[in-house]
Design an enzyme around this catalytic site. Structure first.
Site, PDB file in Angstrom:
ATOM      1  N   ASN A 214      14.349  30.252  66.535  1.00  0.00           N
ATOM      2  CA  ASN A 214      15.437  30.716  65.664  1.00  0.00           C
ATOM      3  C   ASN A 214      15.197  32.144  65.182  1.00  0.00           C
ATOM      4  O   ASN A 214      16.129  32.939  65.052  1.00  0.00           O
ATOM      5  CB  ASN A 214      15.606  29.772  64.472  1.00  0.00           C
ATOM      6  CG  ASN A 214      16.517  28.611  64.821  1.00  0.00           C
ATOM      7  OD1 ASN A 214      17.008  28.519  65.954  1.00  0.00           O
ATOM      8  ND2 ASN A 214      16.755  27.723  63.878  1.00  0.00           N
ATOM      9  N   ILE A 256      23.599  39.147  72.484  1.00  0.00           N
ATOM     10  CA  ILE A 256      23.411  40.549  72.080  1.00  0.00           C
ATOM     11  C   ILE A 256      24.758  41.137  71.634  1.00  0.00           C
ATOM     12  O   ILE A 256      25.041  42.308  71.862  1.00  0.00           O
ATOM     13  CB  ILE A 256      22.751  41.408  73.197  1.00  0.00           C
ATOM     14  CG1 ILE A 256      23.517  41.318  74.519  1.00  0.00           C
ATOM     15  CG2 ILE A 256      21.289  41.021  73.376  1.00  0.00           C
ATOM     16  CD1 ILE A 256      23.025  42.314  75.573  1.00  0.00           C
ATOM     17  N   GLY A 263      24.958  33.627  60.074  1.00  0.00           N
ATOM     18  CA  GLY A 263      25.062  32.695  58.944  1.00  0.00           C
ATOM     19  C   GLY A 263      24.686  31.318  59.428  1.00  0.00           C
ATOM     20  O   GLY A 263      23.890  31.166  60.357  1.00  0.00           O
ATOM     21  N   CYS A 266      21.018  27.293  59.698  1.00  0.00           N
ATOM     22  CA  CYS A 266      19.674  27.395  60.282  1.00  0.00           C
ATOM     23  C   CYS A 266      19.040  28.779  60.200  1.00  0.00           C
ATOM     24  O   CYS A 266      17.987  28.937  59.582  1.00  0.00           O
ATOM     25  CB  CYS A 266      19.716  26.920  61.730  1.00  0.00           C
ATOM     26  SG  CYS A 266      20.061  25.164  61.862  1.00  0.00           S
ATOM     27  N   LYS A 269      17.937  30.243  56.659  1.00  0.00           N
ATOM     28  CA  LYS A 269      16.854  29.513  55.974  1.00  0.00           C
ATOM     29  C   LYS A 269      15.568  29.503  56.807  1.00  0.00           C
ATOM     30  O   LYS A 269      14.472  29.568  56.264  1.00  0.00           O
ATOM     31  CB  LYS A 269      17.301  28.103  55.597  1.00  0.00           C
ATOM     32  CG  LYS A 269      17.164  27.055  56.666  1.00  0.00           C
ATOM     33  CD  LYS A 269      17.403  25.655  56.112  1.00  0.00           C
ATOM     34  CE  LYS A 269      17.527  24.629  57.212  1.00  0.00           C
ATOM     35  NZ  LYS A 269      16.384  24.503  58.109  1.00  0.00           N
ATOM     36  N   ARG A 334      28.201  26.620  55.738  1.00  0.00           N
ATOM     37  CA  ARG A 334      26.948  27.012  55.087  1.00  0.00           C
ATOM     38  C   ARG A 334      26.592  28.459  55.477  1.00  0.00           C
ATOM     39  O   ARG A 334      26.542  28.792  56.645  1.00  0.00           O
ATOM     40  CB  ARG A 334      25.826  26.040  55.481  1.00  0.00           C
ATOM     41  CG  ARG A 334      26.021  24.663  54.851  1.00  0.00           C
ATOM     42  CD  ARG A 334      24.958  23.668  55.246  1.00  0.00           C
ATOM     43  NE  ARG A 334      25.120  23.131  56.582  1.00  0.00           N
ATOM     44  CZ  ARG A 334      24.385  22.138  57.101  1.00  0.00           C
ATOM     45  NH1 ARG A 334      23.444  21.583  56.365  1.00  0.00           N
ATOM     46  NH2 ARG A 334      24.600  21.697  58.317  1.00  0.00           N
TER      47      ARG A 334
HETATM   48  P1  NAD Z   1      22.791  17.812  56.995  1.00  0.00           P
HETATM   49  O1  NAD Z   1      22.702  18.338  55.610  1.00  0.00           O
HETATM   50  O2  NAD Z   1      24.073  17.929  57.760  1.00  0.00           O
HETATM   51  O3  NAD Z   1      22.395  16.266  57.002  1.00  0.00           O
HETATM   52  C1  NAD Z   1      21.286  15.733  56.333  1.00  0.00           C
HETATM   53  C2  NAD Z   1      21.603  14.268  56.002  1.00  0.00           C
HETATM   54  O4  NAD Z   1      20.426  13.644  55.490  1.00  0.00           O
HETATM   55  C3  NAD Z   1      22.684  14.103  54.938  1.00  0.00           C
HETATM   56  O5  NAD Z   1      23.716  13.251  55.421  1.00  0.00           O
HETATM   57  C4  NAD Z   1      21.934  13.448  53.755  1.00  0.00           C
HETATM   58  O6  NAD Z   1      22.746  12.554  52.999  1.00  0.00           O
HETATM   59  C5  NAD Z   1      20.831  12.726  54.505  1.00  0.00           C
HETATM   60  N1  NAD Z   1      19.673  12.349  53.666  1.00  0.00           N
HETATM   61  C6  NAD Z   1      19.005  13.081  52.744  1.00  0.00           C
HETATM   62  N2  NAD Z   1      17.997  12.362  52.212  1.00  0.00           N
HETATM   63  C7  NAD Z   1      18.012  11.144  52.825  1.00  0.00           C
HETATM   64  C8  NAD Z   1      17.221   9.971  52.715  1.00  0.00           C
HETATM   65  N3  NAD Z   1      16.196   9.902  51.849  1.00  0.00           N
HETATM   66  N4  NAD Z   1      17.524   8.923  53.487  1.00  0.00           N
HETATM   67  C9  NAD Z   1      18.561   8.972  54.343  1.00  0.00           C
HETATM   68  N5  NAD Z   1      19.354  10.057  54.499  1.00  0.00           N
HETATM   69  C10 NAD Z   1      19.084  11.129  53.748  1.00  0.00           C
HETATM   70  O7  NAD Z   1      21.604  18.507  57.796  1.00  0.00           O
HETATM   71  P2  NAD Z   1      21.583  18.954  59.342  1.00  0.00           P
HETATM   72  O8  NAD Z   1      22.400  20.199  59.532  1.00  0.00           O
HETATM   73  O9  NAD Z   1      21.830  17.770  60.186  1.00  0.00           O
HETATM   74  O10 NAD Z   1      20.051  19.409  59.465  1.00  0.00           O
HETATM   75  C11 NAD Z   1      19.004  18.450  59.419  1.00  0.00           C
HETATM   76  C12 NAD Z   1      17.717  19.147  59.842  1.00  0.00           C
HETATM   77  O11 NAD Z   1      17.827  19.573  61.206  1.00  0.00           O
HETATM   78  C13 NAD Z   1      17.377  20.406  59.053  1.00  0.00           C
HETATM   79  O12 NAD Z   1      15.988  20.511  58.927  1.00  0.00           O
HETATM   80  C14 NAD Z   1      17.912  21.528  59.936  1.00  0.00           C
HETATM   81  O13 NAD Z   1      17.241  22.738  59.715  1.00  0.00           O
HETATM   82  C15 NAD Z   1      17.618  20.995  61.315  1.00  0.00           C
HETATM   83  N6  NAD Z   1      18.497  21.495  62.366  1.00  0.00           N
HETATM   84  C16 NAD Z   1      19.825  21.681  62.141  1.00  0.00           C
HETATM   85  C17 NAD Z   1      20.643  22.151  63.171  1.00  0.00           C
HETATM   86  C18 NAD Z   1      22.110  22.397  62.930  1.00  0.00           C
HETATM   87  O14 NAD Z   1      22.738  23.038  63.780  1.00  0.00           O
HETATM   88  N7  NAD Z   1      22.702  21.900  61.858  1.00  0.00           N
HETATM   89  C19 NAD Z   1      20.110  22.424  64.433  1.00  0.00           C
HETATM   90  C20 NAD Z   1      18.748  22.198  64.650  1.00  0.00           C
HETATM   91  C21 NAD Z   1      17.954  21.731  63.595  1.00  0.00           C
END
Ligand code: NAD
Length: 442
Positions: A214, A256, A263, A266, A269, A334
């Site tokens: 990333n 590029i 934004g 990912c 942060k 986000r």
């Molecule tokens: P998100 O915020 O869309 O979803 C997270 C989910 O986890 C929410 O539905 C929340 O209610 C749930 N949650 C929180 N605590 C919990 C618990 N104790 N038990 C059960 N559920 C719980 O997040 P996301 O965008 O899916 O990202 C998740 C992770 O993956 C992050 O670390 C992110 O950096 C990584 N990631 C995201 C992407 C992306 O494109 N969004 C791509 C690759 C990696």
């Protein structure tokens, strides 16, 4: 095989659904009971092309289930994915409270050997913390259950997530035992039949790979934005420069494109978190600090062009904004650059009429009635002083320019994504301001 995916957001829901699609029994768990209730009624909480069809299909087949109870769901699970959020803490480092919270819960309820896999993006060292959290809970229960912790970072792109998961460029898995490697190899076997590579490595390297990937992508964006800004100053055109450098195979022509800053959930942060990880070990990530600084500046570039064009005063001026989500084909708002630009326009006394094909309900949660939401991109143009292209949805690529001109008070376009050609726009009677492109005198 039976797996459990904890966290049913962008990553968890796509992961669970795609494993179900290849025939694996999946339970997706979330603490958000409304989300689970909706999913059980085939209401998908996010917009992701193709996801709704796959969820419905696999629920009907009985392979995909949704639950709020981790305790009930993990009984007999071969693999438990942790896919909860890792938002930035106050100092920018990844906040691991959700990940560790899930690990503790797993330790409280697991009853047989499982591989616990962090799919969330987590800093190096997190797997060890997950291991400790689970072991402590098992010790409290006086149980001698063996388990492995693995790292399997996710590389899906929102908007293309299903295809990315089903046809991955590569699958990265960090393991610390042969047993865990065998389980993960078996789990991913259906995805490897088309020669997609699976790369096994040690756990810290897998955790680091995600941040490095990333950060590299964010670096490409900030580098091109910096070059674009300089192009404007020296009278070059970044579109030509981009083609010129992209034809060098060592550089490549992907990712590029200059714009209005990265934004999403990912890049911002993860770049911050890697800088913090390094700082905590006494190392300074100088390149990434610059990447962040350039990105912050870039989010203001379109607004500065507007202010310059209107000689410093936009009070009472109305701006059409096309596109709100941080990128096309998602409703994810986000860290969307649109929010920064809109905020600056409103604070300077301007008004905003917006249209986005998908992200308007999500934007309404954030901005409420501060802006006007329009039913079509053309409705958003009514009596406006300028049009801003903020997200490059395909809907905006070949619009009816005559119709645009008729509706606007001033035919001025600030094109934050360089989707139109300045010379062509000038011929059509528009003033056109791109990012790093030449402005031709009227
Ligand atoms: P998100 O915020 O869309 O979803 C997270 C989910 O986890 C929410 O539905 C929340 O209610 C749930 N949650 C929180 N605590 C919990 C618990 N104790 N038990 C059960 N559920 C719980 O997040 P996301 O965008 O899916 O990202 C998740 C992770 O993956 C992050 O670390 C992110 O950096 C990584 N990631 C995201 C992407 C992306 O494109 N969004 C791509 C690759 C990696």
């Amino acid at each position: 095989m039976k797996i459990v995916v904890v966290g049913t957001g962008y990553v968890g829901l796509v992961t669970g659904t795609c494993f179900a699609e290849v025939g694996i029994d999946v339970v997706c768990v979330d603490i958000d009971s409304k989300k689970i209730e909706n999913l059980n009624n085939s209401i998908i909480p996010i917009f992701e092309p193709g996801l709704d069809t796959l969820v419905t299909k696999n629920v009907t087949k009985g392979r995909l289930k949704f639950s709020t109870s981790l305790a009930k769901s993990i009984i007999g699970a071969d693999v438990i994915f942790i896919a909860v959020g890792t938002p930035p803490g106050e100092d920018g480092s990844a906040d691991l409270k959700y990940v560790i919270g899930v690990a503790e819960e797993i330790g409280q309820y697991m009853n047989s050997y499982s591989v616990i896999v962090t799919k969330s993006t987590v800093p190096v060292g997190t797997a060890e913390k997950v291991q400790t959290a689970i072991q402590q809970e098992l010790d409290k229960r006086h149980l001698d259950i063996t388990f492995d912790v693995a790292s399997n970072p996710e590389f899906l792109k929102e908007g293309a997530a299903i295809n990315d998961f089903l046809n991955p460029d590569r699958i990265i898995v960090g393991v610390s035992s042969n047993k865990a490697e065998l389980v993960m190899r078996k789990l991913y076997k259906p995805f490897l039949l088309n020669d997609h590579p699976i790369i096994f490595m040690d756990v810290p390297s897998a955790e680091m790979t995600k941040y490095a990937a990333n950060s590299m992508l964010a670096t490409k964006i900030s580098f091109m934005n910096d070059i674009a800004n300089l192009c404007e100053i020296v009278g070059a055109d970044v579109n030509m420069v981009r083609q010129g450098i992209g034809s060098d195979v060592r550089i490549g022509n992907k990712f590029i494109y200059p714009g209005i800053g990265y934004g999403g959930s990912c890049f911002p942060k993860d770049v911050k978190a890697l800088i913090k990880t390094a700082a905590s070990k006494g190392y300074q990530m100088q390149i990434l600090e610059a990447v962040e600084a350039v990105n912050e500046k870039q989010k203001s570039v379109l607004f500065e062009k507007i202010i310059n064009r209107f000689q410093g005063n936009i009070t009472g001026k109305i701006f059409a904004v096309w596109g709100l989500s941080f990128k096309p084909n998602t409703d994810d708002m986000r860290e969307a650059p649109s929010l920064v630009i809109i905020d600056k326009i409103l604070k300077a006394g301007g008004e905003v009429k917006a249209f986005d094909p998908i992200a308007m309900p999500e934007t309404r949660h954030i901005l409420g009635n501060k802006i006007e939401y329009c039913k079509t991109e053309y409705e958003a143009l009514e009596n406006t002083d300028a049009l801003l292209i903020v997200t490059e949805w395909s809907d905006f690529m070949s619009p009816d320019f005559e119709r645009i001109k008729e509706k606007m008070t001033n035919p001025i376009v600030f094109d934050g994504r360089n989707i139109y050609d300045t010379k062509e726009m000038n011929k059509l009677g528009f003033e056109h301001y791109g990012i790093g492109t030449k402005v031709y005198p009227n």
